[in-house]
Design a protein around this motif. Sequence first.
Motif, PDB file in Angstrom:
ATOM      1  N   UNK A 136       0.837  -1.201   0.000  1.00 23.25           N
ATOM      2  CA  UNK A 136       0.000   0.000   0.000  1.00 23.25           C
ATOM      3  C   UNK A 136       0.871   1.251   0.000  1.00 23.25           C
ATOM      4  N   UNK A 137       1.891   1.250   0.876  1.00 23.65           N
ATOM      5  CA  UNK A 137       2.697   2.460   1.070  1.00 23.65           C
ATOM      6  C   UNK A 137       3.802   2.592   0.023  1.00 23.65           C
ATOM      7  N   UNK A 138       4.419   1.452  -0.313  1.00 26.58           N
ATOM      8  CA  UNK A 138       5.589   1.520  -1.182  1.00 26.58           C
ATOM      9  C   UNK A 138       5.267   1.363  -2.653  1.00 26.58           C
ATOM     10  N   UNK A 139       4.275   0.532  -2.983  1.00 29.64           N
ATOM     11  CA  UNK A 139       4.008   0.230  -4.396  1.00 29.64           C
ATOM     12  C   UNK A 139       2.816   1.015  -4.942  1.00 29.64           C
ATOM     13  N   UNK A 140       1.708   0.992  -4.218  1.00 27.67           N
ATOM     14  CA  UNK A 140       0.484   1.643  -4.715  1.00 27.67           C
ATOM     15  C   UNK A 140       0.693   3.145  -4.919  1.00 27.67           C
ATOM     16  N   UNK A 141       1.550   3.730  -4.122  1.00 27.98           N
ATOM     17  CA  UNK A 141       1.810   5.169  -4.196  1.00 27.98           C
ATOM     18  C   UNK A 141       2.764   5.529  -5.329  1.00 27.98           C
ATOM     19  N   UNK A 142       3.402   4.503  -5.907  1.00 27.79           N
ATOM     20  CA  UNK A 142       4.460   4.797  -6.870  1.00 27.79           C
ATOM     21  C   UNK A 142       5.768   5.130  -6.180  1.00 27.79           C
ATOM     22  N   UNK A 143       5.863   4.789  -4.902  1.00 35.27           N
ATOM     23  CA  UNK A 143       7.069   5.097  -4.130  1.00 35.27           C
ATOM     24  C   UNK A 143       8.088   3.977  -4.195  1.00 35.27           C
ATOM     25  N   UNK A 144       9.032   4.048  -3.288  1.00 34.33           N
ATOM     26  CA  UNK A 144      10.078   3.030  -3.217  1.00 34.33           C
ATOM     27  C   UNK A 144       9.649   1.917  -2.287  1.00 34.33           C
TER      28      UNK A 144
END
Lengths: 345, 345
Positions: free
Chosen positions: B248-256
């Motif tokens: 949720x935090x790392x992938x869904x956001x487009x983050x690392x």
Amino acid sequence: MTGMTAEHAEIRVDFHALKSLLSDIFSRYGTSPSTADILAANCAGCERDGAISHGIFRIPGYVASLRTGWVDGTAVPDIVGVSPSFIRVDARNGFAQPALAAAARAIDGAVESTGVAIVATRNSHHFSALWPDVEPFARRGLVAISFVNGLANVVPHGGRSPVYGTNPMAFATPVAGAEPLVVDQATSVMANGEVRLHALANTPLPPGTGVDSDGNPSTDPHAVLAGGALNAFGGYKGSSIALMVELMAGALTGGQLSFENDFGDCVGAQTPKAGQLLIVIDPRRGGNSQFAQRVALLCGRLLDAGQERLPGERRYRNRANAERFGVPISEEKLFHLKALAANGT
Amino acid sequence: MTGMTAEHAEIRVDFHALKSLLSDIFSRYGTSPSTADILAANCAGCERDGAISHGIFRIPGYVASLRTGWVDGTAVPDIVGVSPSFIRVDARNGFAQPALAAAARAIDGAVESTGVAIVATRNSHHFSALWPDVEPFARRGLVAISFVNGLANVVPHGGRSPVYGTNPMAFATPVAGAEPLVVDQATSVMANGEVRLHALANTPLPPGTGVDSDGNPSTDPHAVLAGGALNAFGGYKGSSIALMVELMAGALTGGQLSFENDFGDCVGAQTPKAGQLLIVIDPRRGGNSQFAQRVALLCGRLLDAGQERLPGERRYRNRANAERFGVPISEEKLFHLKALAANGT
């Protein structure tokens, strides 16, 4: 098809034949045809995937809830779109799965137009696994998270009497080049269906699983089921997850809290009248068009790090086997199912 | 104000004075004035509430990340409303808290118009507790859930090397007639800050907390911090929660993803460059206008069942004490903070 004399001879039944048989049972006990088909597909799917504590083992509970009038098998859910993203569902004392199916078009519309659907379902009976609710969204490239509360049979951490249901939560995401990643787990140490399987087999529970009716630790499945309760998994942190599920599913939806279930005169009824909160998100709105590839990258890393298998993997393997060879079932159980479908008593 | 000779003499400092001192430190190490104020309020608030592993204990880490250029203290977040409910935030390698503050108006608008805001933040450094992010929403009658990933220092269940961050999740809801209910917990057995406090004090970790750099169980906080890793809480179920938070935090956001953090030349930097997914829901859209009363009912039931206290209760008690008497701090620490603010070296 050999071994007619062995009491527990296992045979394999075609998945669609099993589904059809279960649909006959649901119909015979008063559900509408569409609800019968939805529940049958769900229940047969659990059996097929090896999730047997939510499979045909549950049929007597479904039947008891229907026979006593505790649940309405003909309920027509009320779907209200309260905003472009927010859908309120009143299952009207029917099952949760047909309510979810009835909301499908509204959910699709919300996700398409805003990238998210919040589906707050109340007055719904959820008596099955949660993965069948979320897996289909992941197959379409979406992320889904679901919370369901139930019957009060889990003690909060540090407490002595039950407040929470086993309060499962599930989430599903697409994985590039592979089956969806699907986690579905009770927030209790053990799922209630598994405790009942222990009781049937008269095998003790692992230490720490639950308490007896006095709130003292017990490994006796009968004591846990008869007035006792389960513990939440993972100490106070797991208990907090149970709390979150309880509030999201039972309160935010306008539904019942787990401890508010009261079977009253419906003796033998088993399905919990509770609520469900489903969140569906289109990851393409999140800032990375390669979401499913990112999930695959993470999954690979987990296996590299030594994790034995991915969540859901065992279900997919069972499913593939069952699709090839049929769903394994004992002749005795199949006999009982056929009798139920034929007699309806 | 006595005990100048005692090395760890504790005094009490006015909260606003502490906040102002911390703001001076952040400014001196290159943050913009507004970011300095936001981080100072957050950090001083953690200290005030007794969440000391996220309080002034973190200042050296903030300073190191700023000095080495690992984090941009002057970043201006980019806020994009991708739908009436969906907000995409690029923190542009700045801190997560100013990015959240910058999105406040967009979040309010989304919640007002659709009853939900999905806030997907990427390229953000979150080096604090999560409760300060969610509590304010609950004070306004809203429900908030947040997921944050971090630096890879947690092994997946059954694995031997780290993949996940301590991946905290938090949720907050209003409670009728009482302070908001706020849960904030790492999905690791122990928060990383607590391991560092053990290392400073040279006290062993409880068995099951983590592994050394070879993947073998270890109770040595130094071994866990130096190439070792923490375990997820609650066995495979807690590990699945860590997985959900990571995605949720790392992938869904487009983050690392947590394991993609690489400090490179930024020696001593400590803040994780990761992502955060925040979900804000207006419970009035959910079907029960008395949501906060329902939460209060459940809270009462938890205490009746024997639960010792409600999540967040200790923080509120510490806060009330600190507001009355000041924030407890050792003179030595205060001396170091003042030196940092004055010298900036």
